[in-house]
Scaffold this active site. Structure first.
Site, PDB file in Angstrom:
ATOM      1  N   ARG A 227      60.221  70.193  -8.217  1.00 33.39           N
ATOM      2  CA  ARG A 227      59.010  69.682  -8.328  1.00 33.39           C
ATOM      3  C   ARG A 227      57.930  70.608  -8.919  1.00 33.39           C
ATOM      4  NH1 ARG A 227      58.409  64.201  -5.840  1.00 33.39           N
ATOM      5  NH2 ARG A 227      56.202  64.544  -5.672  1.00 33.39           N
TER       6      ARG A 227
ATOM      7  N   PRO B 299      61.673  64.961 -10.939  1.00 31.19           N
ATOM      8  CA  PRO B 299      60.971  63.613 -10.137  1.00 31.19           C
ATOM      9  C   PRO B 299      62.107  63.486  -8.805  1.00 31.19           C
ATOM     10  CG  PRO B 299      62.463  62.932 -11.863  1.00 31.19           C
ATOM     11  CD  PRO B 299      62.313  64.376 -12.130  1.00 31.19           C
ATOM     12  N   LYS B 300      61.945  64.315  -8.036  1.00 36.78           N
ATOM     13  CA  LYS B 300      63.093  64.551  -7.019  1.00 36.78           C
ATOM     14  C   LYS B 300      62.375  63.879  -5.579  1.00 36.78           C
ATOM     15  CE  LYS B 300      65.461  68.415  -8.434  1.00 36.78           C
ATOM     16  NZ  LYS B 300      66.180  69.539  -8.160  1.00 36.78           N
ATOM     17  N   LYS B 301      63.173  63.187  -4.793  1.00 37.94           N
ATOM     18  CA  LYS B 301      62.732  62.453  -3.563  1.00 37.94           C
ATOM     19  C   LYS B 301      64.030  62.869  -2.622  1.00 37.94           C
ATOM     20  CE  LYS B 301      59.755  58.545  -4.419  1.00 37.94           C
ATOM     21  NZ  LYS B 301      59.692  56.971  -4.226  1.00 37.94           N
TER      22      LYS B 301
END
Length: 247
Positions: free
Chosen positions: A111, A117-119
């Site tokens: 990020r 766009p990491k979760k």
């Protein structure tokens, strides 16, 4: 007290005295891709791709599972998400729309450095007898299940390499302390120093399930077009800004 010159010379990530990830280069050994390519709803696809990127007339999504057992600085982890074929000023590439993974340093580094766009979630990629299986759980809830026949047919290196060497695009957003956007950029990056170790195809299937905070099903599966399984070594190159939305 740390003087200002020392801070300027050494600041690259937080926390300053113990950064959450090391400096690159980031080399991945035996990086394994499982990709299901499918056709989706064109209006849904257009609603998630930022200008000035453009989608093709054929609304394609590549749902990826990636096993990374040996990653410099990031360790051993698995990733899953959606990548969309796009063009930027006539240049063909891919827009990384969503990524879910199970390891802190690559979430933070991804990020902060590139704008991935990491979760945090729980993806898995395994071989169950004759089937390659990919699953994604967000908390206790199943979000995606994908399957593919294991190594049914070989794919030649010259068929696979164009997708590995093509540019990838990210929408990087870094908030200001007042909550507004301080950085809002379109970033381009490449994978480099690629060692091809094998690739295969086979029958594939995928199911997506609705979740409020992991909305992969907002790009619904209309038709599965195929499955690809790739094994390689590669370096994840740092990015460049190709468009500044705040300029």
């Amino acid at each position: 007290m740390i003087d200002e010159a020392t801070i300027k010379a050494n600041a690259y990530a937080m926390p300053f005295t113990s950064p959450a990830f090391p400096k690159g280069p980031y080399r991945f050994t035996n990086r394994e891709f499982f990709i299901v390519t499918y056709r989706t709803d064109p209006e849904a696809l257009a609603a998630v791709v930022p200008a000035p990127l453009e989608v093709s007339d054929d609304p394609i999504v590549k749902y990826e599972f990636i096993r990374m057992p040996d990653s410099n600085g990031f360790g051993d982890y698995t990733e899953s998400g959606q990548v969309i074929p796009v063009t930027y000023k006539g240049e063909k590439g891919a827009y990384v729309h969503s990524m879910y993974l199970d390891d802190g340093p690559p979430i933070l580094g991804g990020r902060e450095l590139w704008g991935f766009p990491k979760k945090y979630a729980h993806p898995k990629m395994t071989v169950a007898k004759e089937t390659l299986v990919g699953t994604l759980d967000f908390g206790p809830v199943r979000v995606c299940t994908a399957t593919m026949g294991y190594k049914h047919a070989d794919l030649a290196e010259d068929v696979v390499m164009p997708s590995l060497t093509a540019p990838n695009f990210l929408l990087k957003i870094v908030p200001h302390v007042d909550g507004t956007a301080r950085v809002c950029e379109l970033v381009r990056y490449h994978m480099t120093d690629i060692t091809f170790k094998g690739a295969w195809t086979g029958p594939a299937a995928i199911e997506l399930f609705h979740h409020a905070l992991a909305p992969v099903a907002k790009l619904p599966v209309v038709e599965v077009l195929g499955g690809t399984h790739i094994l390689s070594d590669l370096t994840l190159g740092l990015g460049e800004v190709v468009h500044d939305y705040l300029a």
